[in-house]
Design an enzyme around this catalytic site. Structure first.
Site, mmCIF file in Angstrom:
data_model
loop_
_atom_site.group_PDB
_atom_site.id
_atom_site.type_symbol
_atom_site.label_atom_id
_atom_site.label_comp_id
_atom_site.label_asym_id
_atom_site.label_seq_id
_atom_site.Cartn_x
_atom_site.Cartn_y
_atom_site.Cartn_z
ATOM 1 N N ALA A 148 -0.882 -3.029 5.409
ATOM 2 C CA ALA A 148 -2.337 -3.099 5.590
ATOM 3 C C ALA A 148 -2.880 -1.826 6.255
ATOM 4 O O ALA A 148 -2.152 -1.130 6.965
ATOM 5 C CB ALA A 148 -2.680 -4.326 6.429
ATOM 6 N N PRO A 149 -4.161 -1.551 6.057
ATOM 7 C CA PRO A 149 -4.811 -0.373 6.656
ATOM 8 C C PRO A 149 -5.477 -0.727 7.988
ATOM 9 O O PRO A 149 -5.415 -1.864 8.442
ATOM 10 C CB PRO A 149 -5.857 -0.010 5.613
ATOM 11 C CG PRO A 149 -6.310 -1.349 5.090
ATOM 12 C CD PRO A 149 -5.104 -2.265 5.160
ATOM 13 N N TRP A 150 -6.153 0.255 8.590
ATOM 14 C CA TRP A 150 -6.721 0.077 9.930
ATOM 15 C C TRP A 150 -8.194 -0.318 9.934
ATOM 16 O O TRP A 150 -8.759 -0.575 10.993
ATOM 17 C CB TRP A 150 -6.555 1.362 10.762
ATOM 18 C CG TRP A 150 -6.921 2.630 10.023
ATOM 19 C CD1 TRP A 150 -6.045 3.534 9.500
ATOM 20 C CD2 TRP A 150 -8.234 3.119 9.710
ATOM 21 N NE1 TRP A 150 -6.725 4.549 8.859
ATOM 22 C CE2 TRP A 150 -8.078 4.326 8.982
ATOM 23 C CE3 TRP A 150 -9.524 2.666 9.973
ATOM 24 C CZ2 TRP A 150 -9.150 5.077 8.511
ATOM 25 C CZ3 TRP A 150 -10.616 3.411 9.492
ATOM 26 C CH2 TRP A 150 -10.414 4.593 8.779
ATOM 27 N N SER A 176 -1.396 -1.400 10.087
ATOM 28 C CA SER A 176 -1.459 0.009 10.462
ATOM 29 C C SER A 176 -0.967 0.145 11.906
ATOM 30 O O SER A 176 -1.308 -0.681 12.761
ATOM 31 C CB SER A 176 -2.893 0.522 10.352
ATOM 32 O OG SER A 176 -2.983 1.777 11.008
ATOM 33 N N GLU A 177 -0.216 1.175 12.163
ATOM 34 C CA GLU A 177 0.295 1.398 13.527
ATOM 35 C C GLU A 177 -0.856 1.682 14.505
ATOM 36 O O GLU A 177 -0.681 1.572 15.717
ATOM 37 C CB GLU A 177 1.323 2.545 13.545
ATOM 38 C CG GLU A 177 0.805 3.919 13.125
ATOM 39 C CD GLU A 177 0.793 4.140 11.601
ATOM 40 O OE1 GLU A 177 0.775 3.151 10.836
ATOM 41 O OE2 GLU A 177 0.777 5.314 11.189
ATOM 42 N N SER A 228 -4.873 3.797 1.054
ATOM 43 C CA SER A 228 -5.428 4.891 0.257
ATOM 44 C C SER A 228 -4.724 4.999 -1.097
ATOM 45 O O SER A 228 -3.582 4.551 -1.259
ATOM 46 C CB SER A 228 -5.271 6.198 1.026
ATOM 47 O OG SER A 228 -3.900 6.441 1.246
ATOM 48 N N GLU A 249 -4.412 -2.494 -3.535
ATOM 49 C CA GLU A 249 -5.855 -2.448 -3.240
ATOM 50 C C GLU A 249 -6.114 -1.081 -2.622
ATOM 51 O O GLU A 249 -5.747 -0.849 -1.465
ATOM 52 C CB GLU A 249 -6.241 -3.543 -2.245
ATOM 53 C CG GLU A 249 -6.062 -4.954 -2.758
ATOM 54 C CD GLU A 249 -7.163 -5.400 -3.704
ATOM 55 O OE1 GLU A 249 -8.081 -4.605 -3.987
ATOM 56 O OE2 GLU A 249 -7.085 -6.541 -4.169
ATOM 57 N N CYS A 283 -13.917 0.210 2.136
ATOM 58 C CA CYS A 283 -13.557 0.696 0.793
ATOM 59 C C CYS A 283 -14.654 0.406 -0.220
ATOM 60 O O CYS A 283 -14.697 1.036 -1.269
ATOM 61 C CB CYS A 283 -12.232 0.088 0.362
ATOM 62 S SG CYS A 283 -12.196 -1.692 0.606
HETATM 63 P P1 NAD Z 1 -3.237 4.699 4.352
HETATM 64 O O1 NAD Z 1 -2.961 4.695 2.886
HETATM 65 O O2 NAD Z 1 -3.077 5.962 5.092
HETATM 66 O O3 NAD Z 1 -2.277 3.655 5.094
HETATM 67 C C1 NAD Z 1 -2.253 2.284 4.696
HETATM 68 C C2 NAD Z 1 -0.969 1.663 5.219
HETATM 69 O O4 NAD Z 1 0.143 2.249 4.555
HETATM 70 C C3 NAD Z 1 -0.726 1.865 6.717
HETATM 71 O O5 NAD Z 1 -0.186 0.682 7.261
HETATM 72 C C4 NAD Z 1 0.316 2.992 6.730
HETATM 73 O O6 NAD Z 1 1.114 2.994 7.887
HETATM 74 C C5 NAD Z 1 1.124 2.639 5.496
HETATM 75 N N1 NAD Z 1 1.916 3.732 4.917
HETATM 76 C C6 NAD Z 1 1.694 5.062 5.005
HETATM 77 N N2 NAD Z 1 2.651 5.726 4.317
HETATM 78 C C7 NAD Z 1 3.483 4.800 3.783
HETATM 79 C C8 NAD Z 1 4.650 4.868 2.974
HETATM 80 N N3 NAD Z 1 5.155 6.018 2.553
HETATM 81 N N4 NAD Z 1 5.248 3.705 2.610
HETATM 82 C C9 NAD Z 1 4.747 2.524 2.997
HETATM 83 N N5 NAD Z 1 3.647 2.400 3.778
HETATM 84 C C10 NAD Z 1 3.013 3.529 4.153
HETATM 85 O O7 NAD Z 1 -4.690 4.064 4.507
HETATM 86 P P2 NAD Z 1 -5.530 3.913 5.854
HETATM 87 O O8 NAD Z 1 -5.986 5.271 6.228
HETATM 88 O O9 NAD Z 1 -4.799 3.071 6.818
HETATM 89 O O10 NAD Z 1 -6.779 3.035 5.335
HETATM 90 C C11 NAD Z 1 -7.858 3.557 4.672
HETATM 91 C C12 NAD Z 1 -7.706 3.418 3.165
HETATM 92 O O11 NAD Z 1 -7.548 2.051 2.804
HETATM 93 C C13 NAD Z 1 -8.912 3.895 2.406
HETATM 94 O O12 NAD Z 1 -8.499 4.662 1.308
HETATM 95 C C14 NAD Z 1 -9.571 2.599 1.945
HETATM 96 O O13 NAD Z 1 -10.390 2.729 0.817
HETATM 97 C C15 NAD Z 1 -8.404 1.751 1.712
HETATM 98 N N6 NAD Z 1 -8.781 0.330 1.717
HETATM 99 C C16 NAD Z 1 -8.838 -0.339 0.534
HETATM 100 C C17 NAD Z 1 -9.220 -1.679 0.502
HETATM 101 C C18 NAD Z 1 -9.286 -2.439 -0.790
HETATM 102 O O14 NAD Z 1 -9.414 -3.653 -0.732
HETATM 103 N N7 NAD Z 1 -9.202 -1.797 -1.937
HETATM 104 C C19 NAD Z 1 -9.530 -2.338 1.691
HETATM 105 C C20 NAD Z 1 -9.463 -1.630 2.886
HETATM 106 C C21 NAD Z 1 -9.069 -0.285 2.892
#
Ligand code: NAD
Length: 495
Positions: A148-150, A176-177, A228, A249, A283
């Site tokens: 999940a994201p932050w 997210s950490e 992302s 997502e 998002c």
């Molecule tokens: P991010 O992609 O940087 O990180 C998301 C998660 O992935 C975090 O828990 C992170 O620690 C983990 N991660 C990072 N590298 C990884 C790897 N190599 N393997 C496995 N896990 C890994 O995204 P973010 O910055 O935390 O959140 C923002 C993003 O999330 C934006 O792009 C936003 O649009 C998207 N988002 C999408 C939705 C949706 O429903 N489509 C909802 C909320 C957020």
């Protein structure tokens, strides 16, 4: 607050085996808690706990799972204020947003999936061939690895965990950490409500240390990822190694199309609320407003006036409208994107700067309104994930639809008009998982959320989410009792 156990495995808080981790408050930069992050060994322990819990949870009747989840919703209601305060502090959300959107949304989702657990659907059992009775079984997959994201930590944890466990799966979630606190509390309340130990596990660690290990784990049946598009691509590639089911997502760049017969007051208010929600870290946030030329100047002026009224401030103040961004590095990324748009010739009508009078150490950025950007510029094409709205003009309806579809993303969009034919066309032709008409942002537990194109695939929320978290098995039973079945003649005839 000090040191804390940041893992929740097999029903109890635990210390991680990985590198030290500090959880910060985005509004002032203070450390809320610190502890040890998860590494691959914690992921292994959590997956083993989830595997051990699976047979009993998968074998429980839907009614039994439903009763426990209804109790969980009741426990959440009783602790709503605690969740809101924690989410507000850890994610930098104004307390009004946390208490009126994030927390009630999560409680409603929990209650929804408590009911939905008893409503897994399939085609009616029947004699479709004449010689057999066919029936459908919907079976849980096993251990789900969720990431999940932050931006909406509690809601994202809920969206990932609830449909999975309602369908009989067990889960290892990596939040997210930056924002693990409400995910940990969410798992604790599940135990308090009667969800057995091991059904829901939380591993708090970085993507490199814990996320990757979860995605690659051979005993994880499916990876459900929200984040992302860039990381989503890496997750999909890593999951391919063990042929895991993947639900993605990803990012968004929602268009907001205002036709010349729209209610301009409603559209201007909708654009401000839709672009500034969660400080633009949403998002589905409105990021690109396309406004038909006769309304363009008035729309820009109204949005600017409304943005002037938005109050930045401490997140715990109920009068605060706009909180900080998630971190100082993210604030700098947003600021750099706006600076480059300015250098490329766009006009910054409002904002475009770090405010003077906000709490020290907070990652605040002013509500920002931009015009005059080129359609192919990065500020229009890339996800900014900040309180930034770009407004561009259009002349014809064809042009509006083409511009709305002119980014790689396809998560959400809105169309504003009083003409039903225009709104129907927009809802049909804009390529996005959700198209709002004369509104932008609302979501509801009964309806799905998910993307098209580079915004990913698969659905969160609603009973459509069960399609992600179940295997559909066809059981075909012979009803003739014949040893020599008529269809055998196609392969070999008795001679
Ligand atoms: P991010 O992609 O940087 O990180 C998301 C998660 O992935 C975090 O828990 C992170 O620690 C983990 N991660 C990072 N590298 C990884 C790897 N190599 N393997 C496995 N896990 C890994 O995204 P973010 O910055 O935390 O959140 C923002 C993003 O999330 C934006 O792009 C936003 O649009 C998207 N988002 C999408 C939705 C949706 O429903 N489509 C909802 C909320 C957020």
């Amino acid at each position: 607050m000090g040191a804390q156990e940041l893992q929740f495995i097999d029903g109890a808080r635990r210390t991680g085996s990985g590198a030290a981790l500090s959880v910060l408050a985005p509004a002032d930069g203070d450390v809320i808690v610190s502890g040890a992050g998860a590494d691959a060994s914690d992921v292994n322990t959590a997956v083993a706990a989830a595997r051990a819990a699976f047979p009993q949870w998968a074998g429980a009747t839907p009614g039994a799972r439903s009763d426990i989840m209804h109790e969980w919703a009741r426990v959440l209601r009783g602790r709503a204020a605690e969740f809101a305060a924690m989410e507000s502090r850890n994610a930098g959300k104004p307390i009004r947003l946390a208490s009126e959107f994030d927390v009630p949304g999560t409680i409603d989702n929990t209650a929804f999936f408590a009911g939905a657990a008893r409503n897994l659907e399939g085609k009616a059992a029947a004699e479709y061939s004449g010689d057999h009775t066919s029936s459908i079984r919907r079976e849980p997959l096993g251990v789900i690895g969720s990431i999940a994201p932050w931006n909406y930590p509690l809601q994202m944890a809920a969206w990932k965990i609830l449909p999975a466990v309602a369908a009989g799966n067990t889960v290892v979630l990596k939040p997210s950490e930056l924002t693990p606190l409400t995910s940990l509390l969410f798992a604790e309340t599940a135990i308090a409500a009667g969800v057995p130990a091991g059904v829901i596990n939380i591993v708090t660690g970085t993507g490199a240390a814990a996320g990757q290990a979860l995605v690659e784990h051979p005993e994880v049946a499916m990876v459900s990822f929200t984040g992302s598009t860039g990381v989503g691509r890496r997750v999909a590639a890593a999951a391919a190694g063990s042929v895991k089911r993947v639900h993605l997502e990803l990012g968004g760049k929602a268009p907001f199309v205002v036709f010349d017969d729209a209610d301009i007051e409603a559209a201007a208010r909708g654009a401000v609320a839709g672009s500034l929600i969660n400080t633009g870290q949403d998002c589905t946030a409105a990021t690109r407003a396309y406004v038909q030329r006769p309304l363009f100047d008035e729309f820009v002026s109204r949005v600017a006036d409304l943005m002037d009224q938005v109050r930045l401030g401490p997140v715990e103040d109920p009068e605060t409208d706009l909180g900080p961004l998630i971190s100082l590095p993210h604030r700098d990324k947003v600021s750099d994107l706006v600076d480059r748009a300015r250098e490329a010739g766009a006009k910054i009508v409002r904002g475009g700067r770090i405010p003077d009078h906000t709490p020290a150490g907070g990652a605040y950025y002013e509500p920002t309104l931009i015009i005059g950007a080129a359609q192919d510029s990065e500020i229009v094409q890339q996800e900014v994930f900040g309180p930034v709205l770009v407004v561009l003009p259009f002349d014809t309806d064809d042009e509006a639809i083409a511009l709305a579809n002119d980014t790689p993303y396809g998560l959400a969009a809105s169309a504003w008009s009083s003409n039903v034919f225009r709104t129907q066309r927009a809802s049909r032709e804009i390529q996005a998982g959700c198209v709002w008409i004369n509104d932008h942002i609302p979501i509801i537990s009964e309806m799905p959320h998910g993307g098209y194109r580079a915004s990913g695939f698969g659905k969160d929320m609603s009973t459509y989410a069960f399609d992600e978290y179940t295997n559909i098995k066809h059981v075909m039973s012979d009803i003739t009792g014949l040893a020599h079945k008529p269809w055998h003649d196609v392969i070999f005839r008795p001679r």
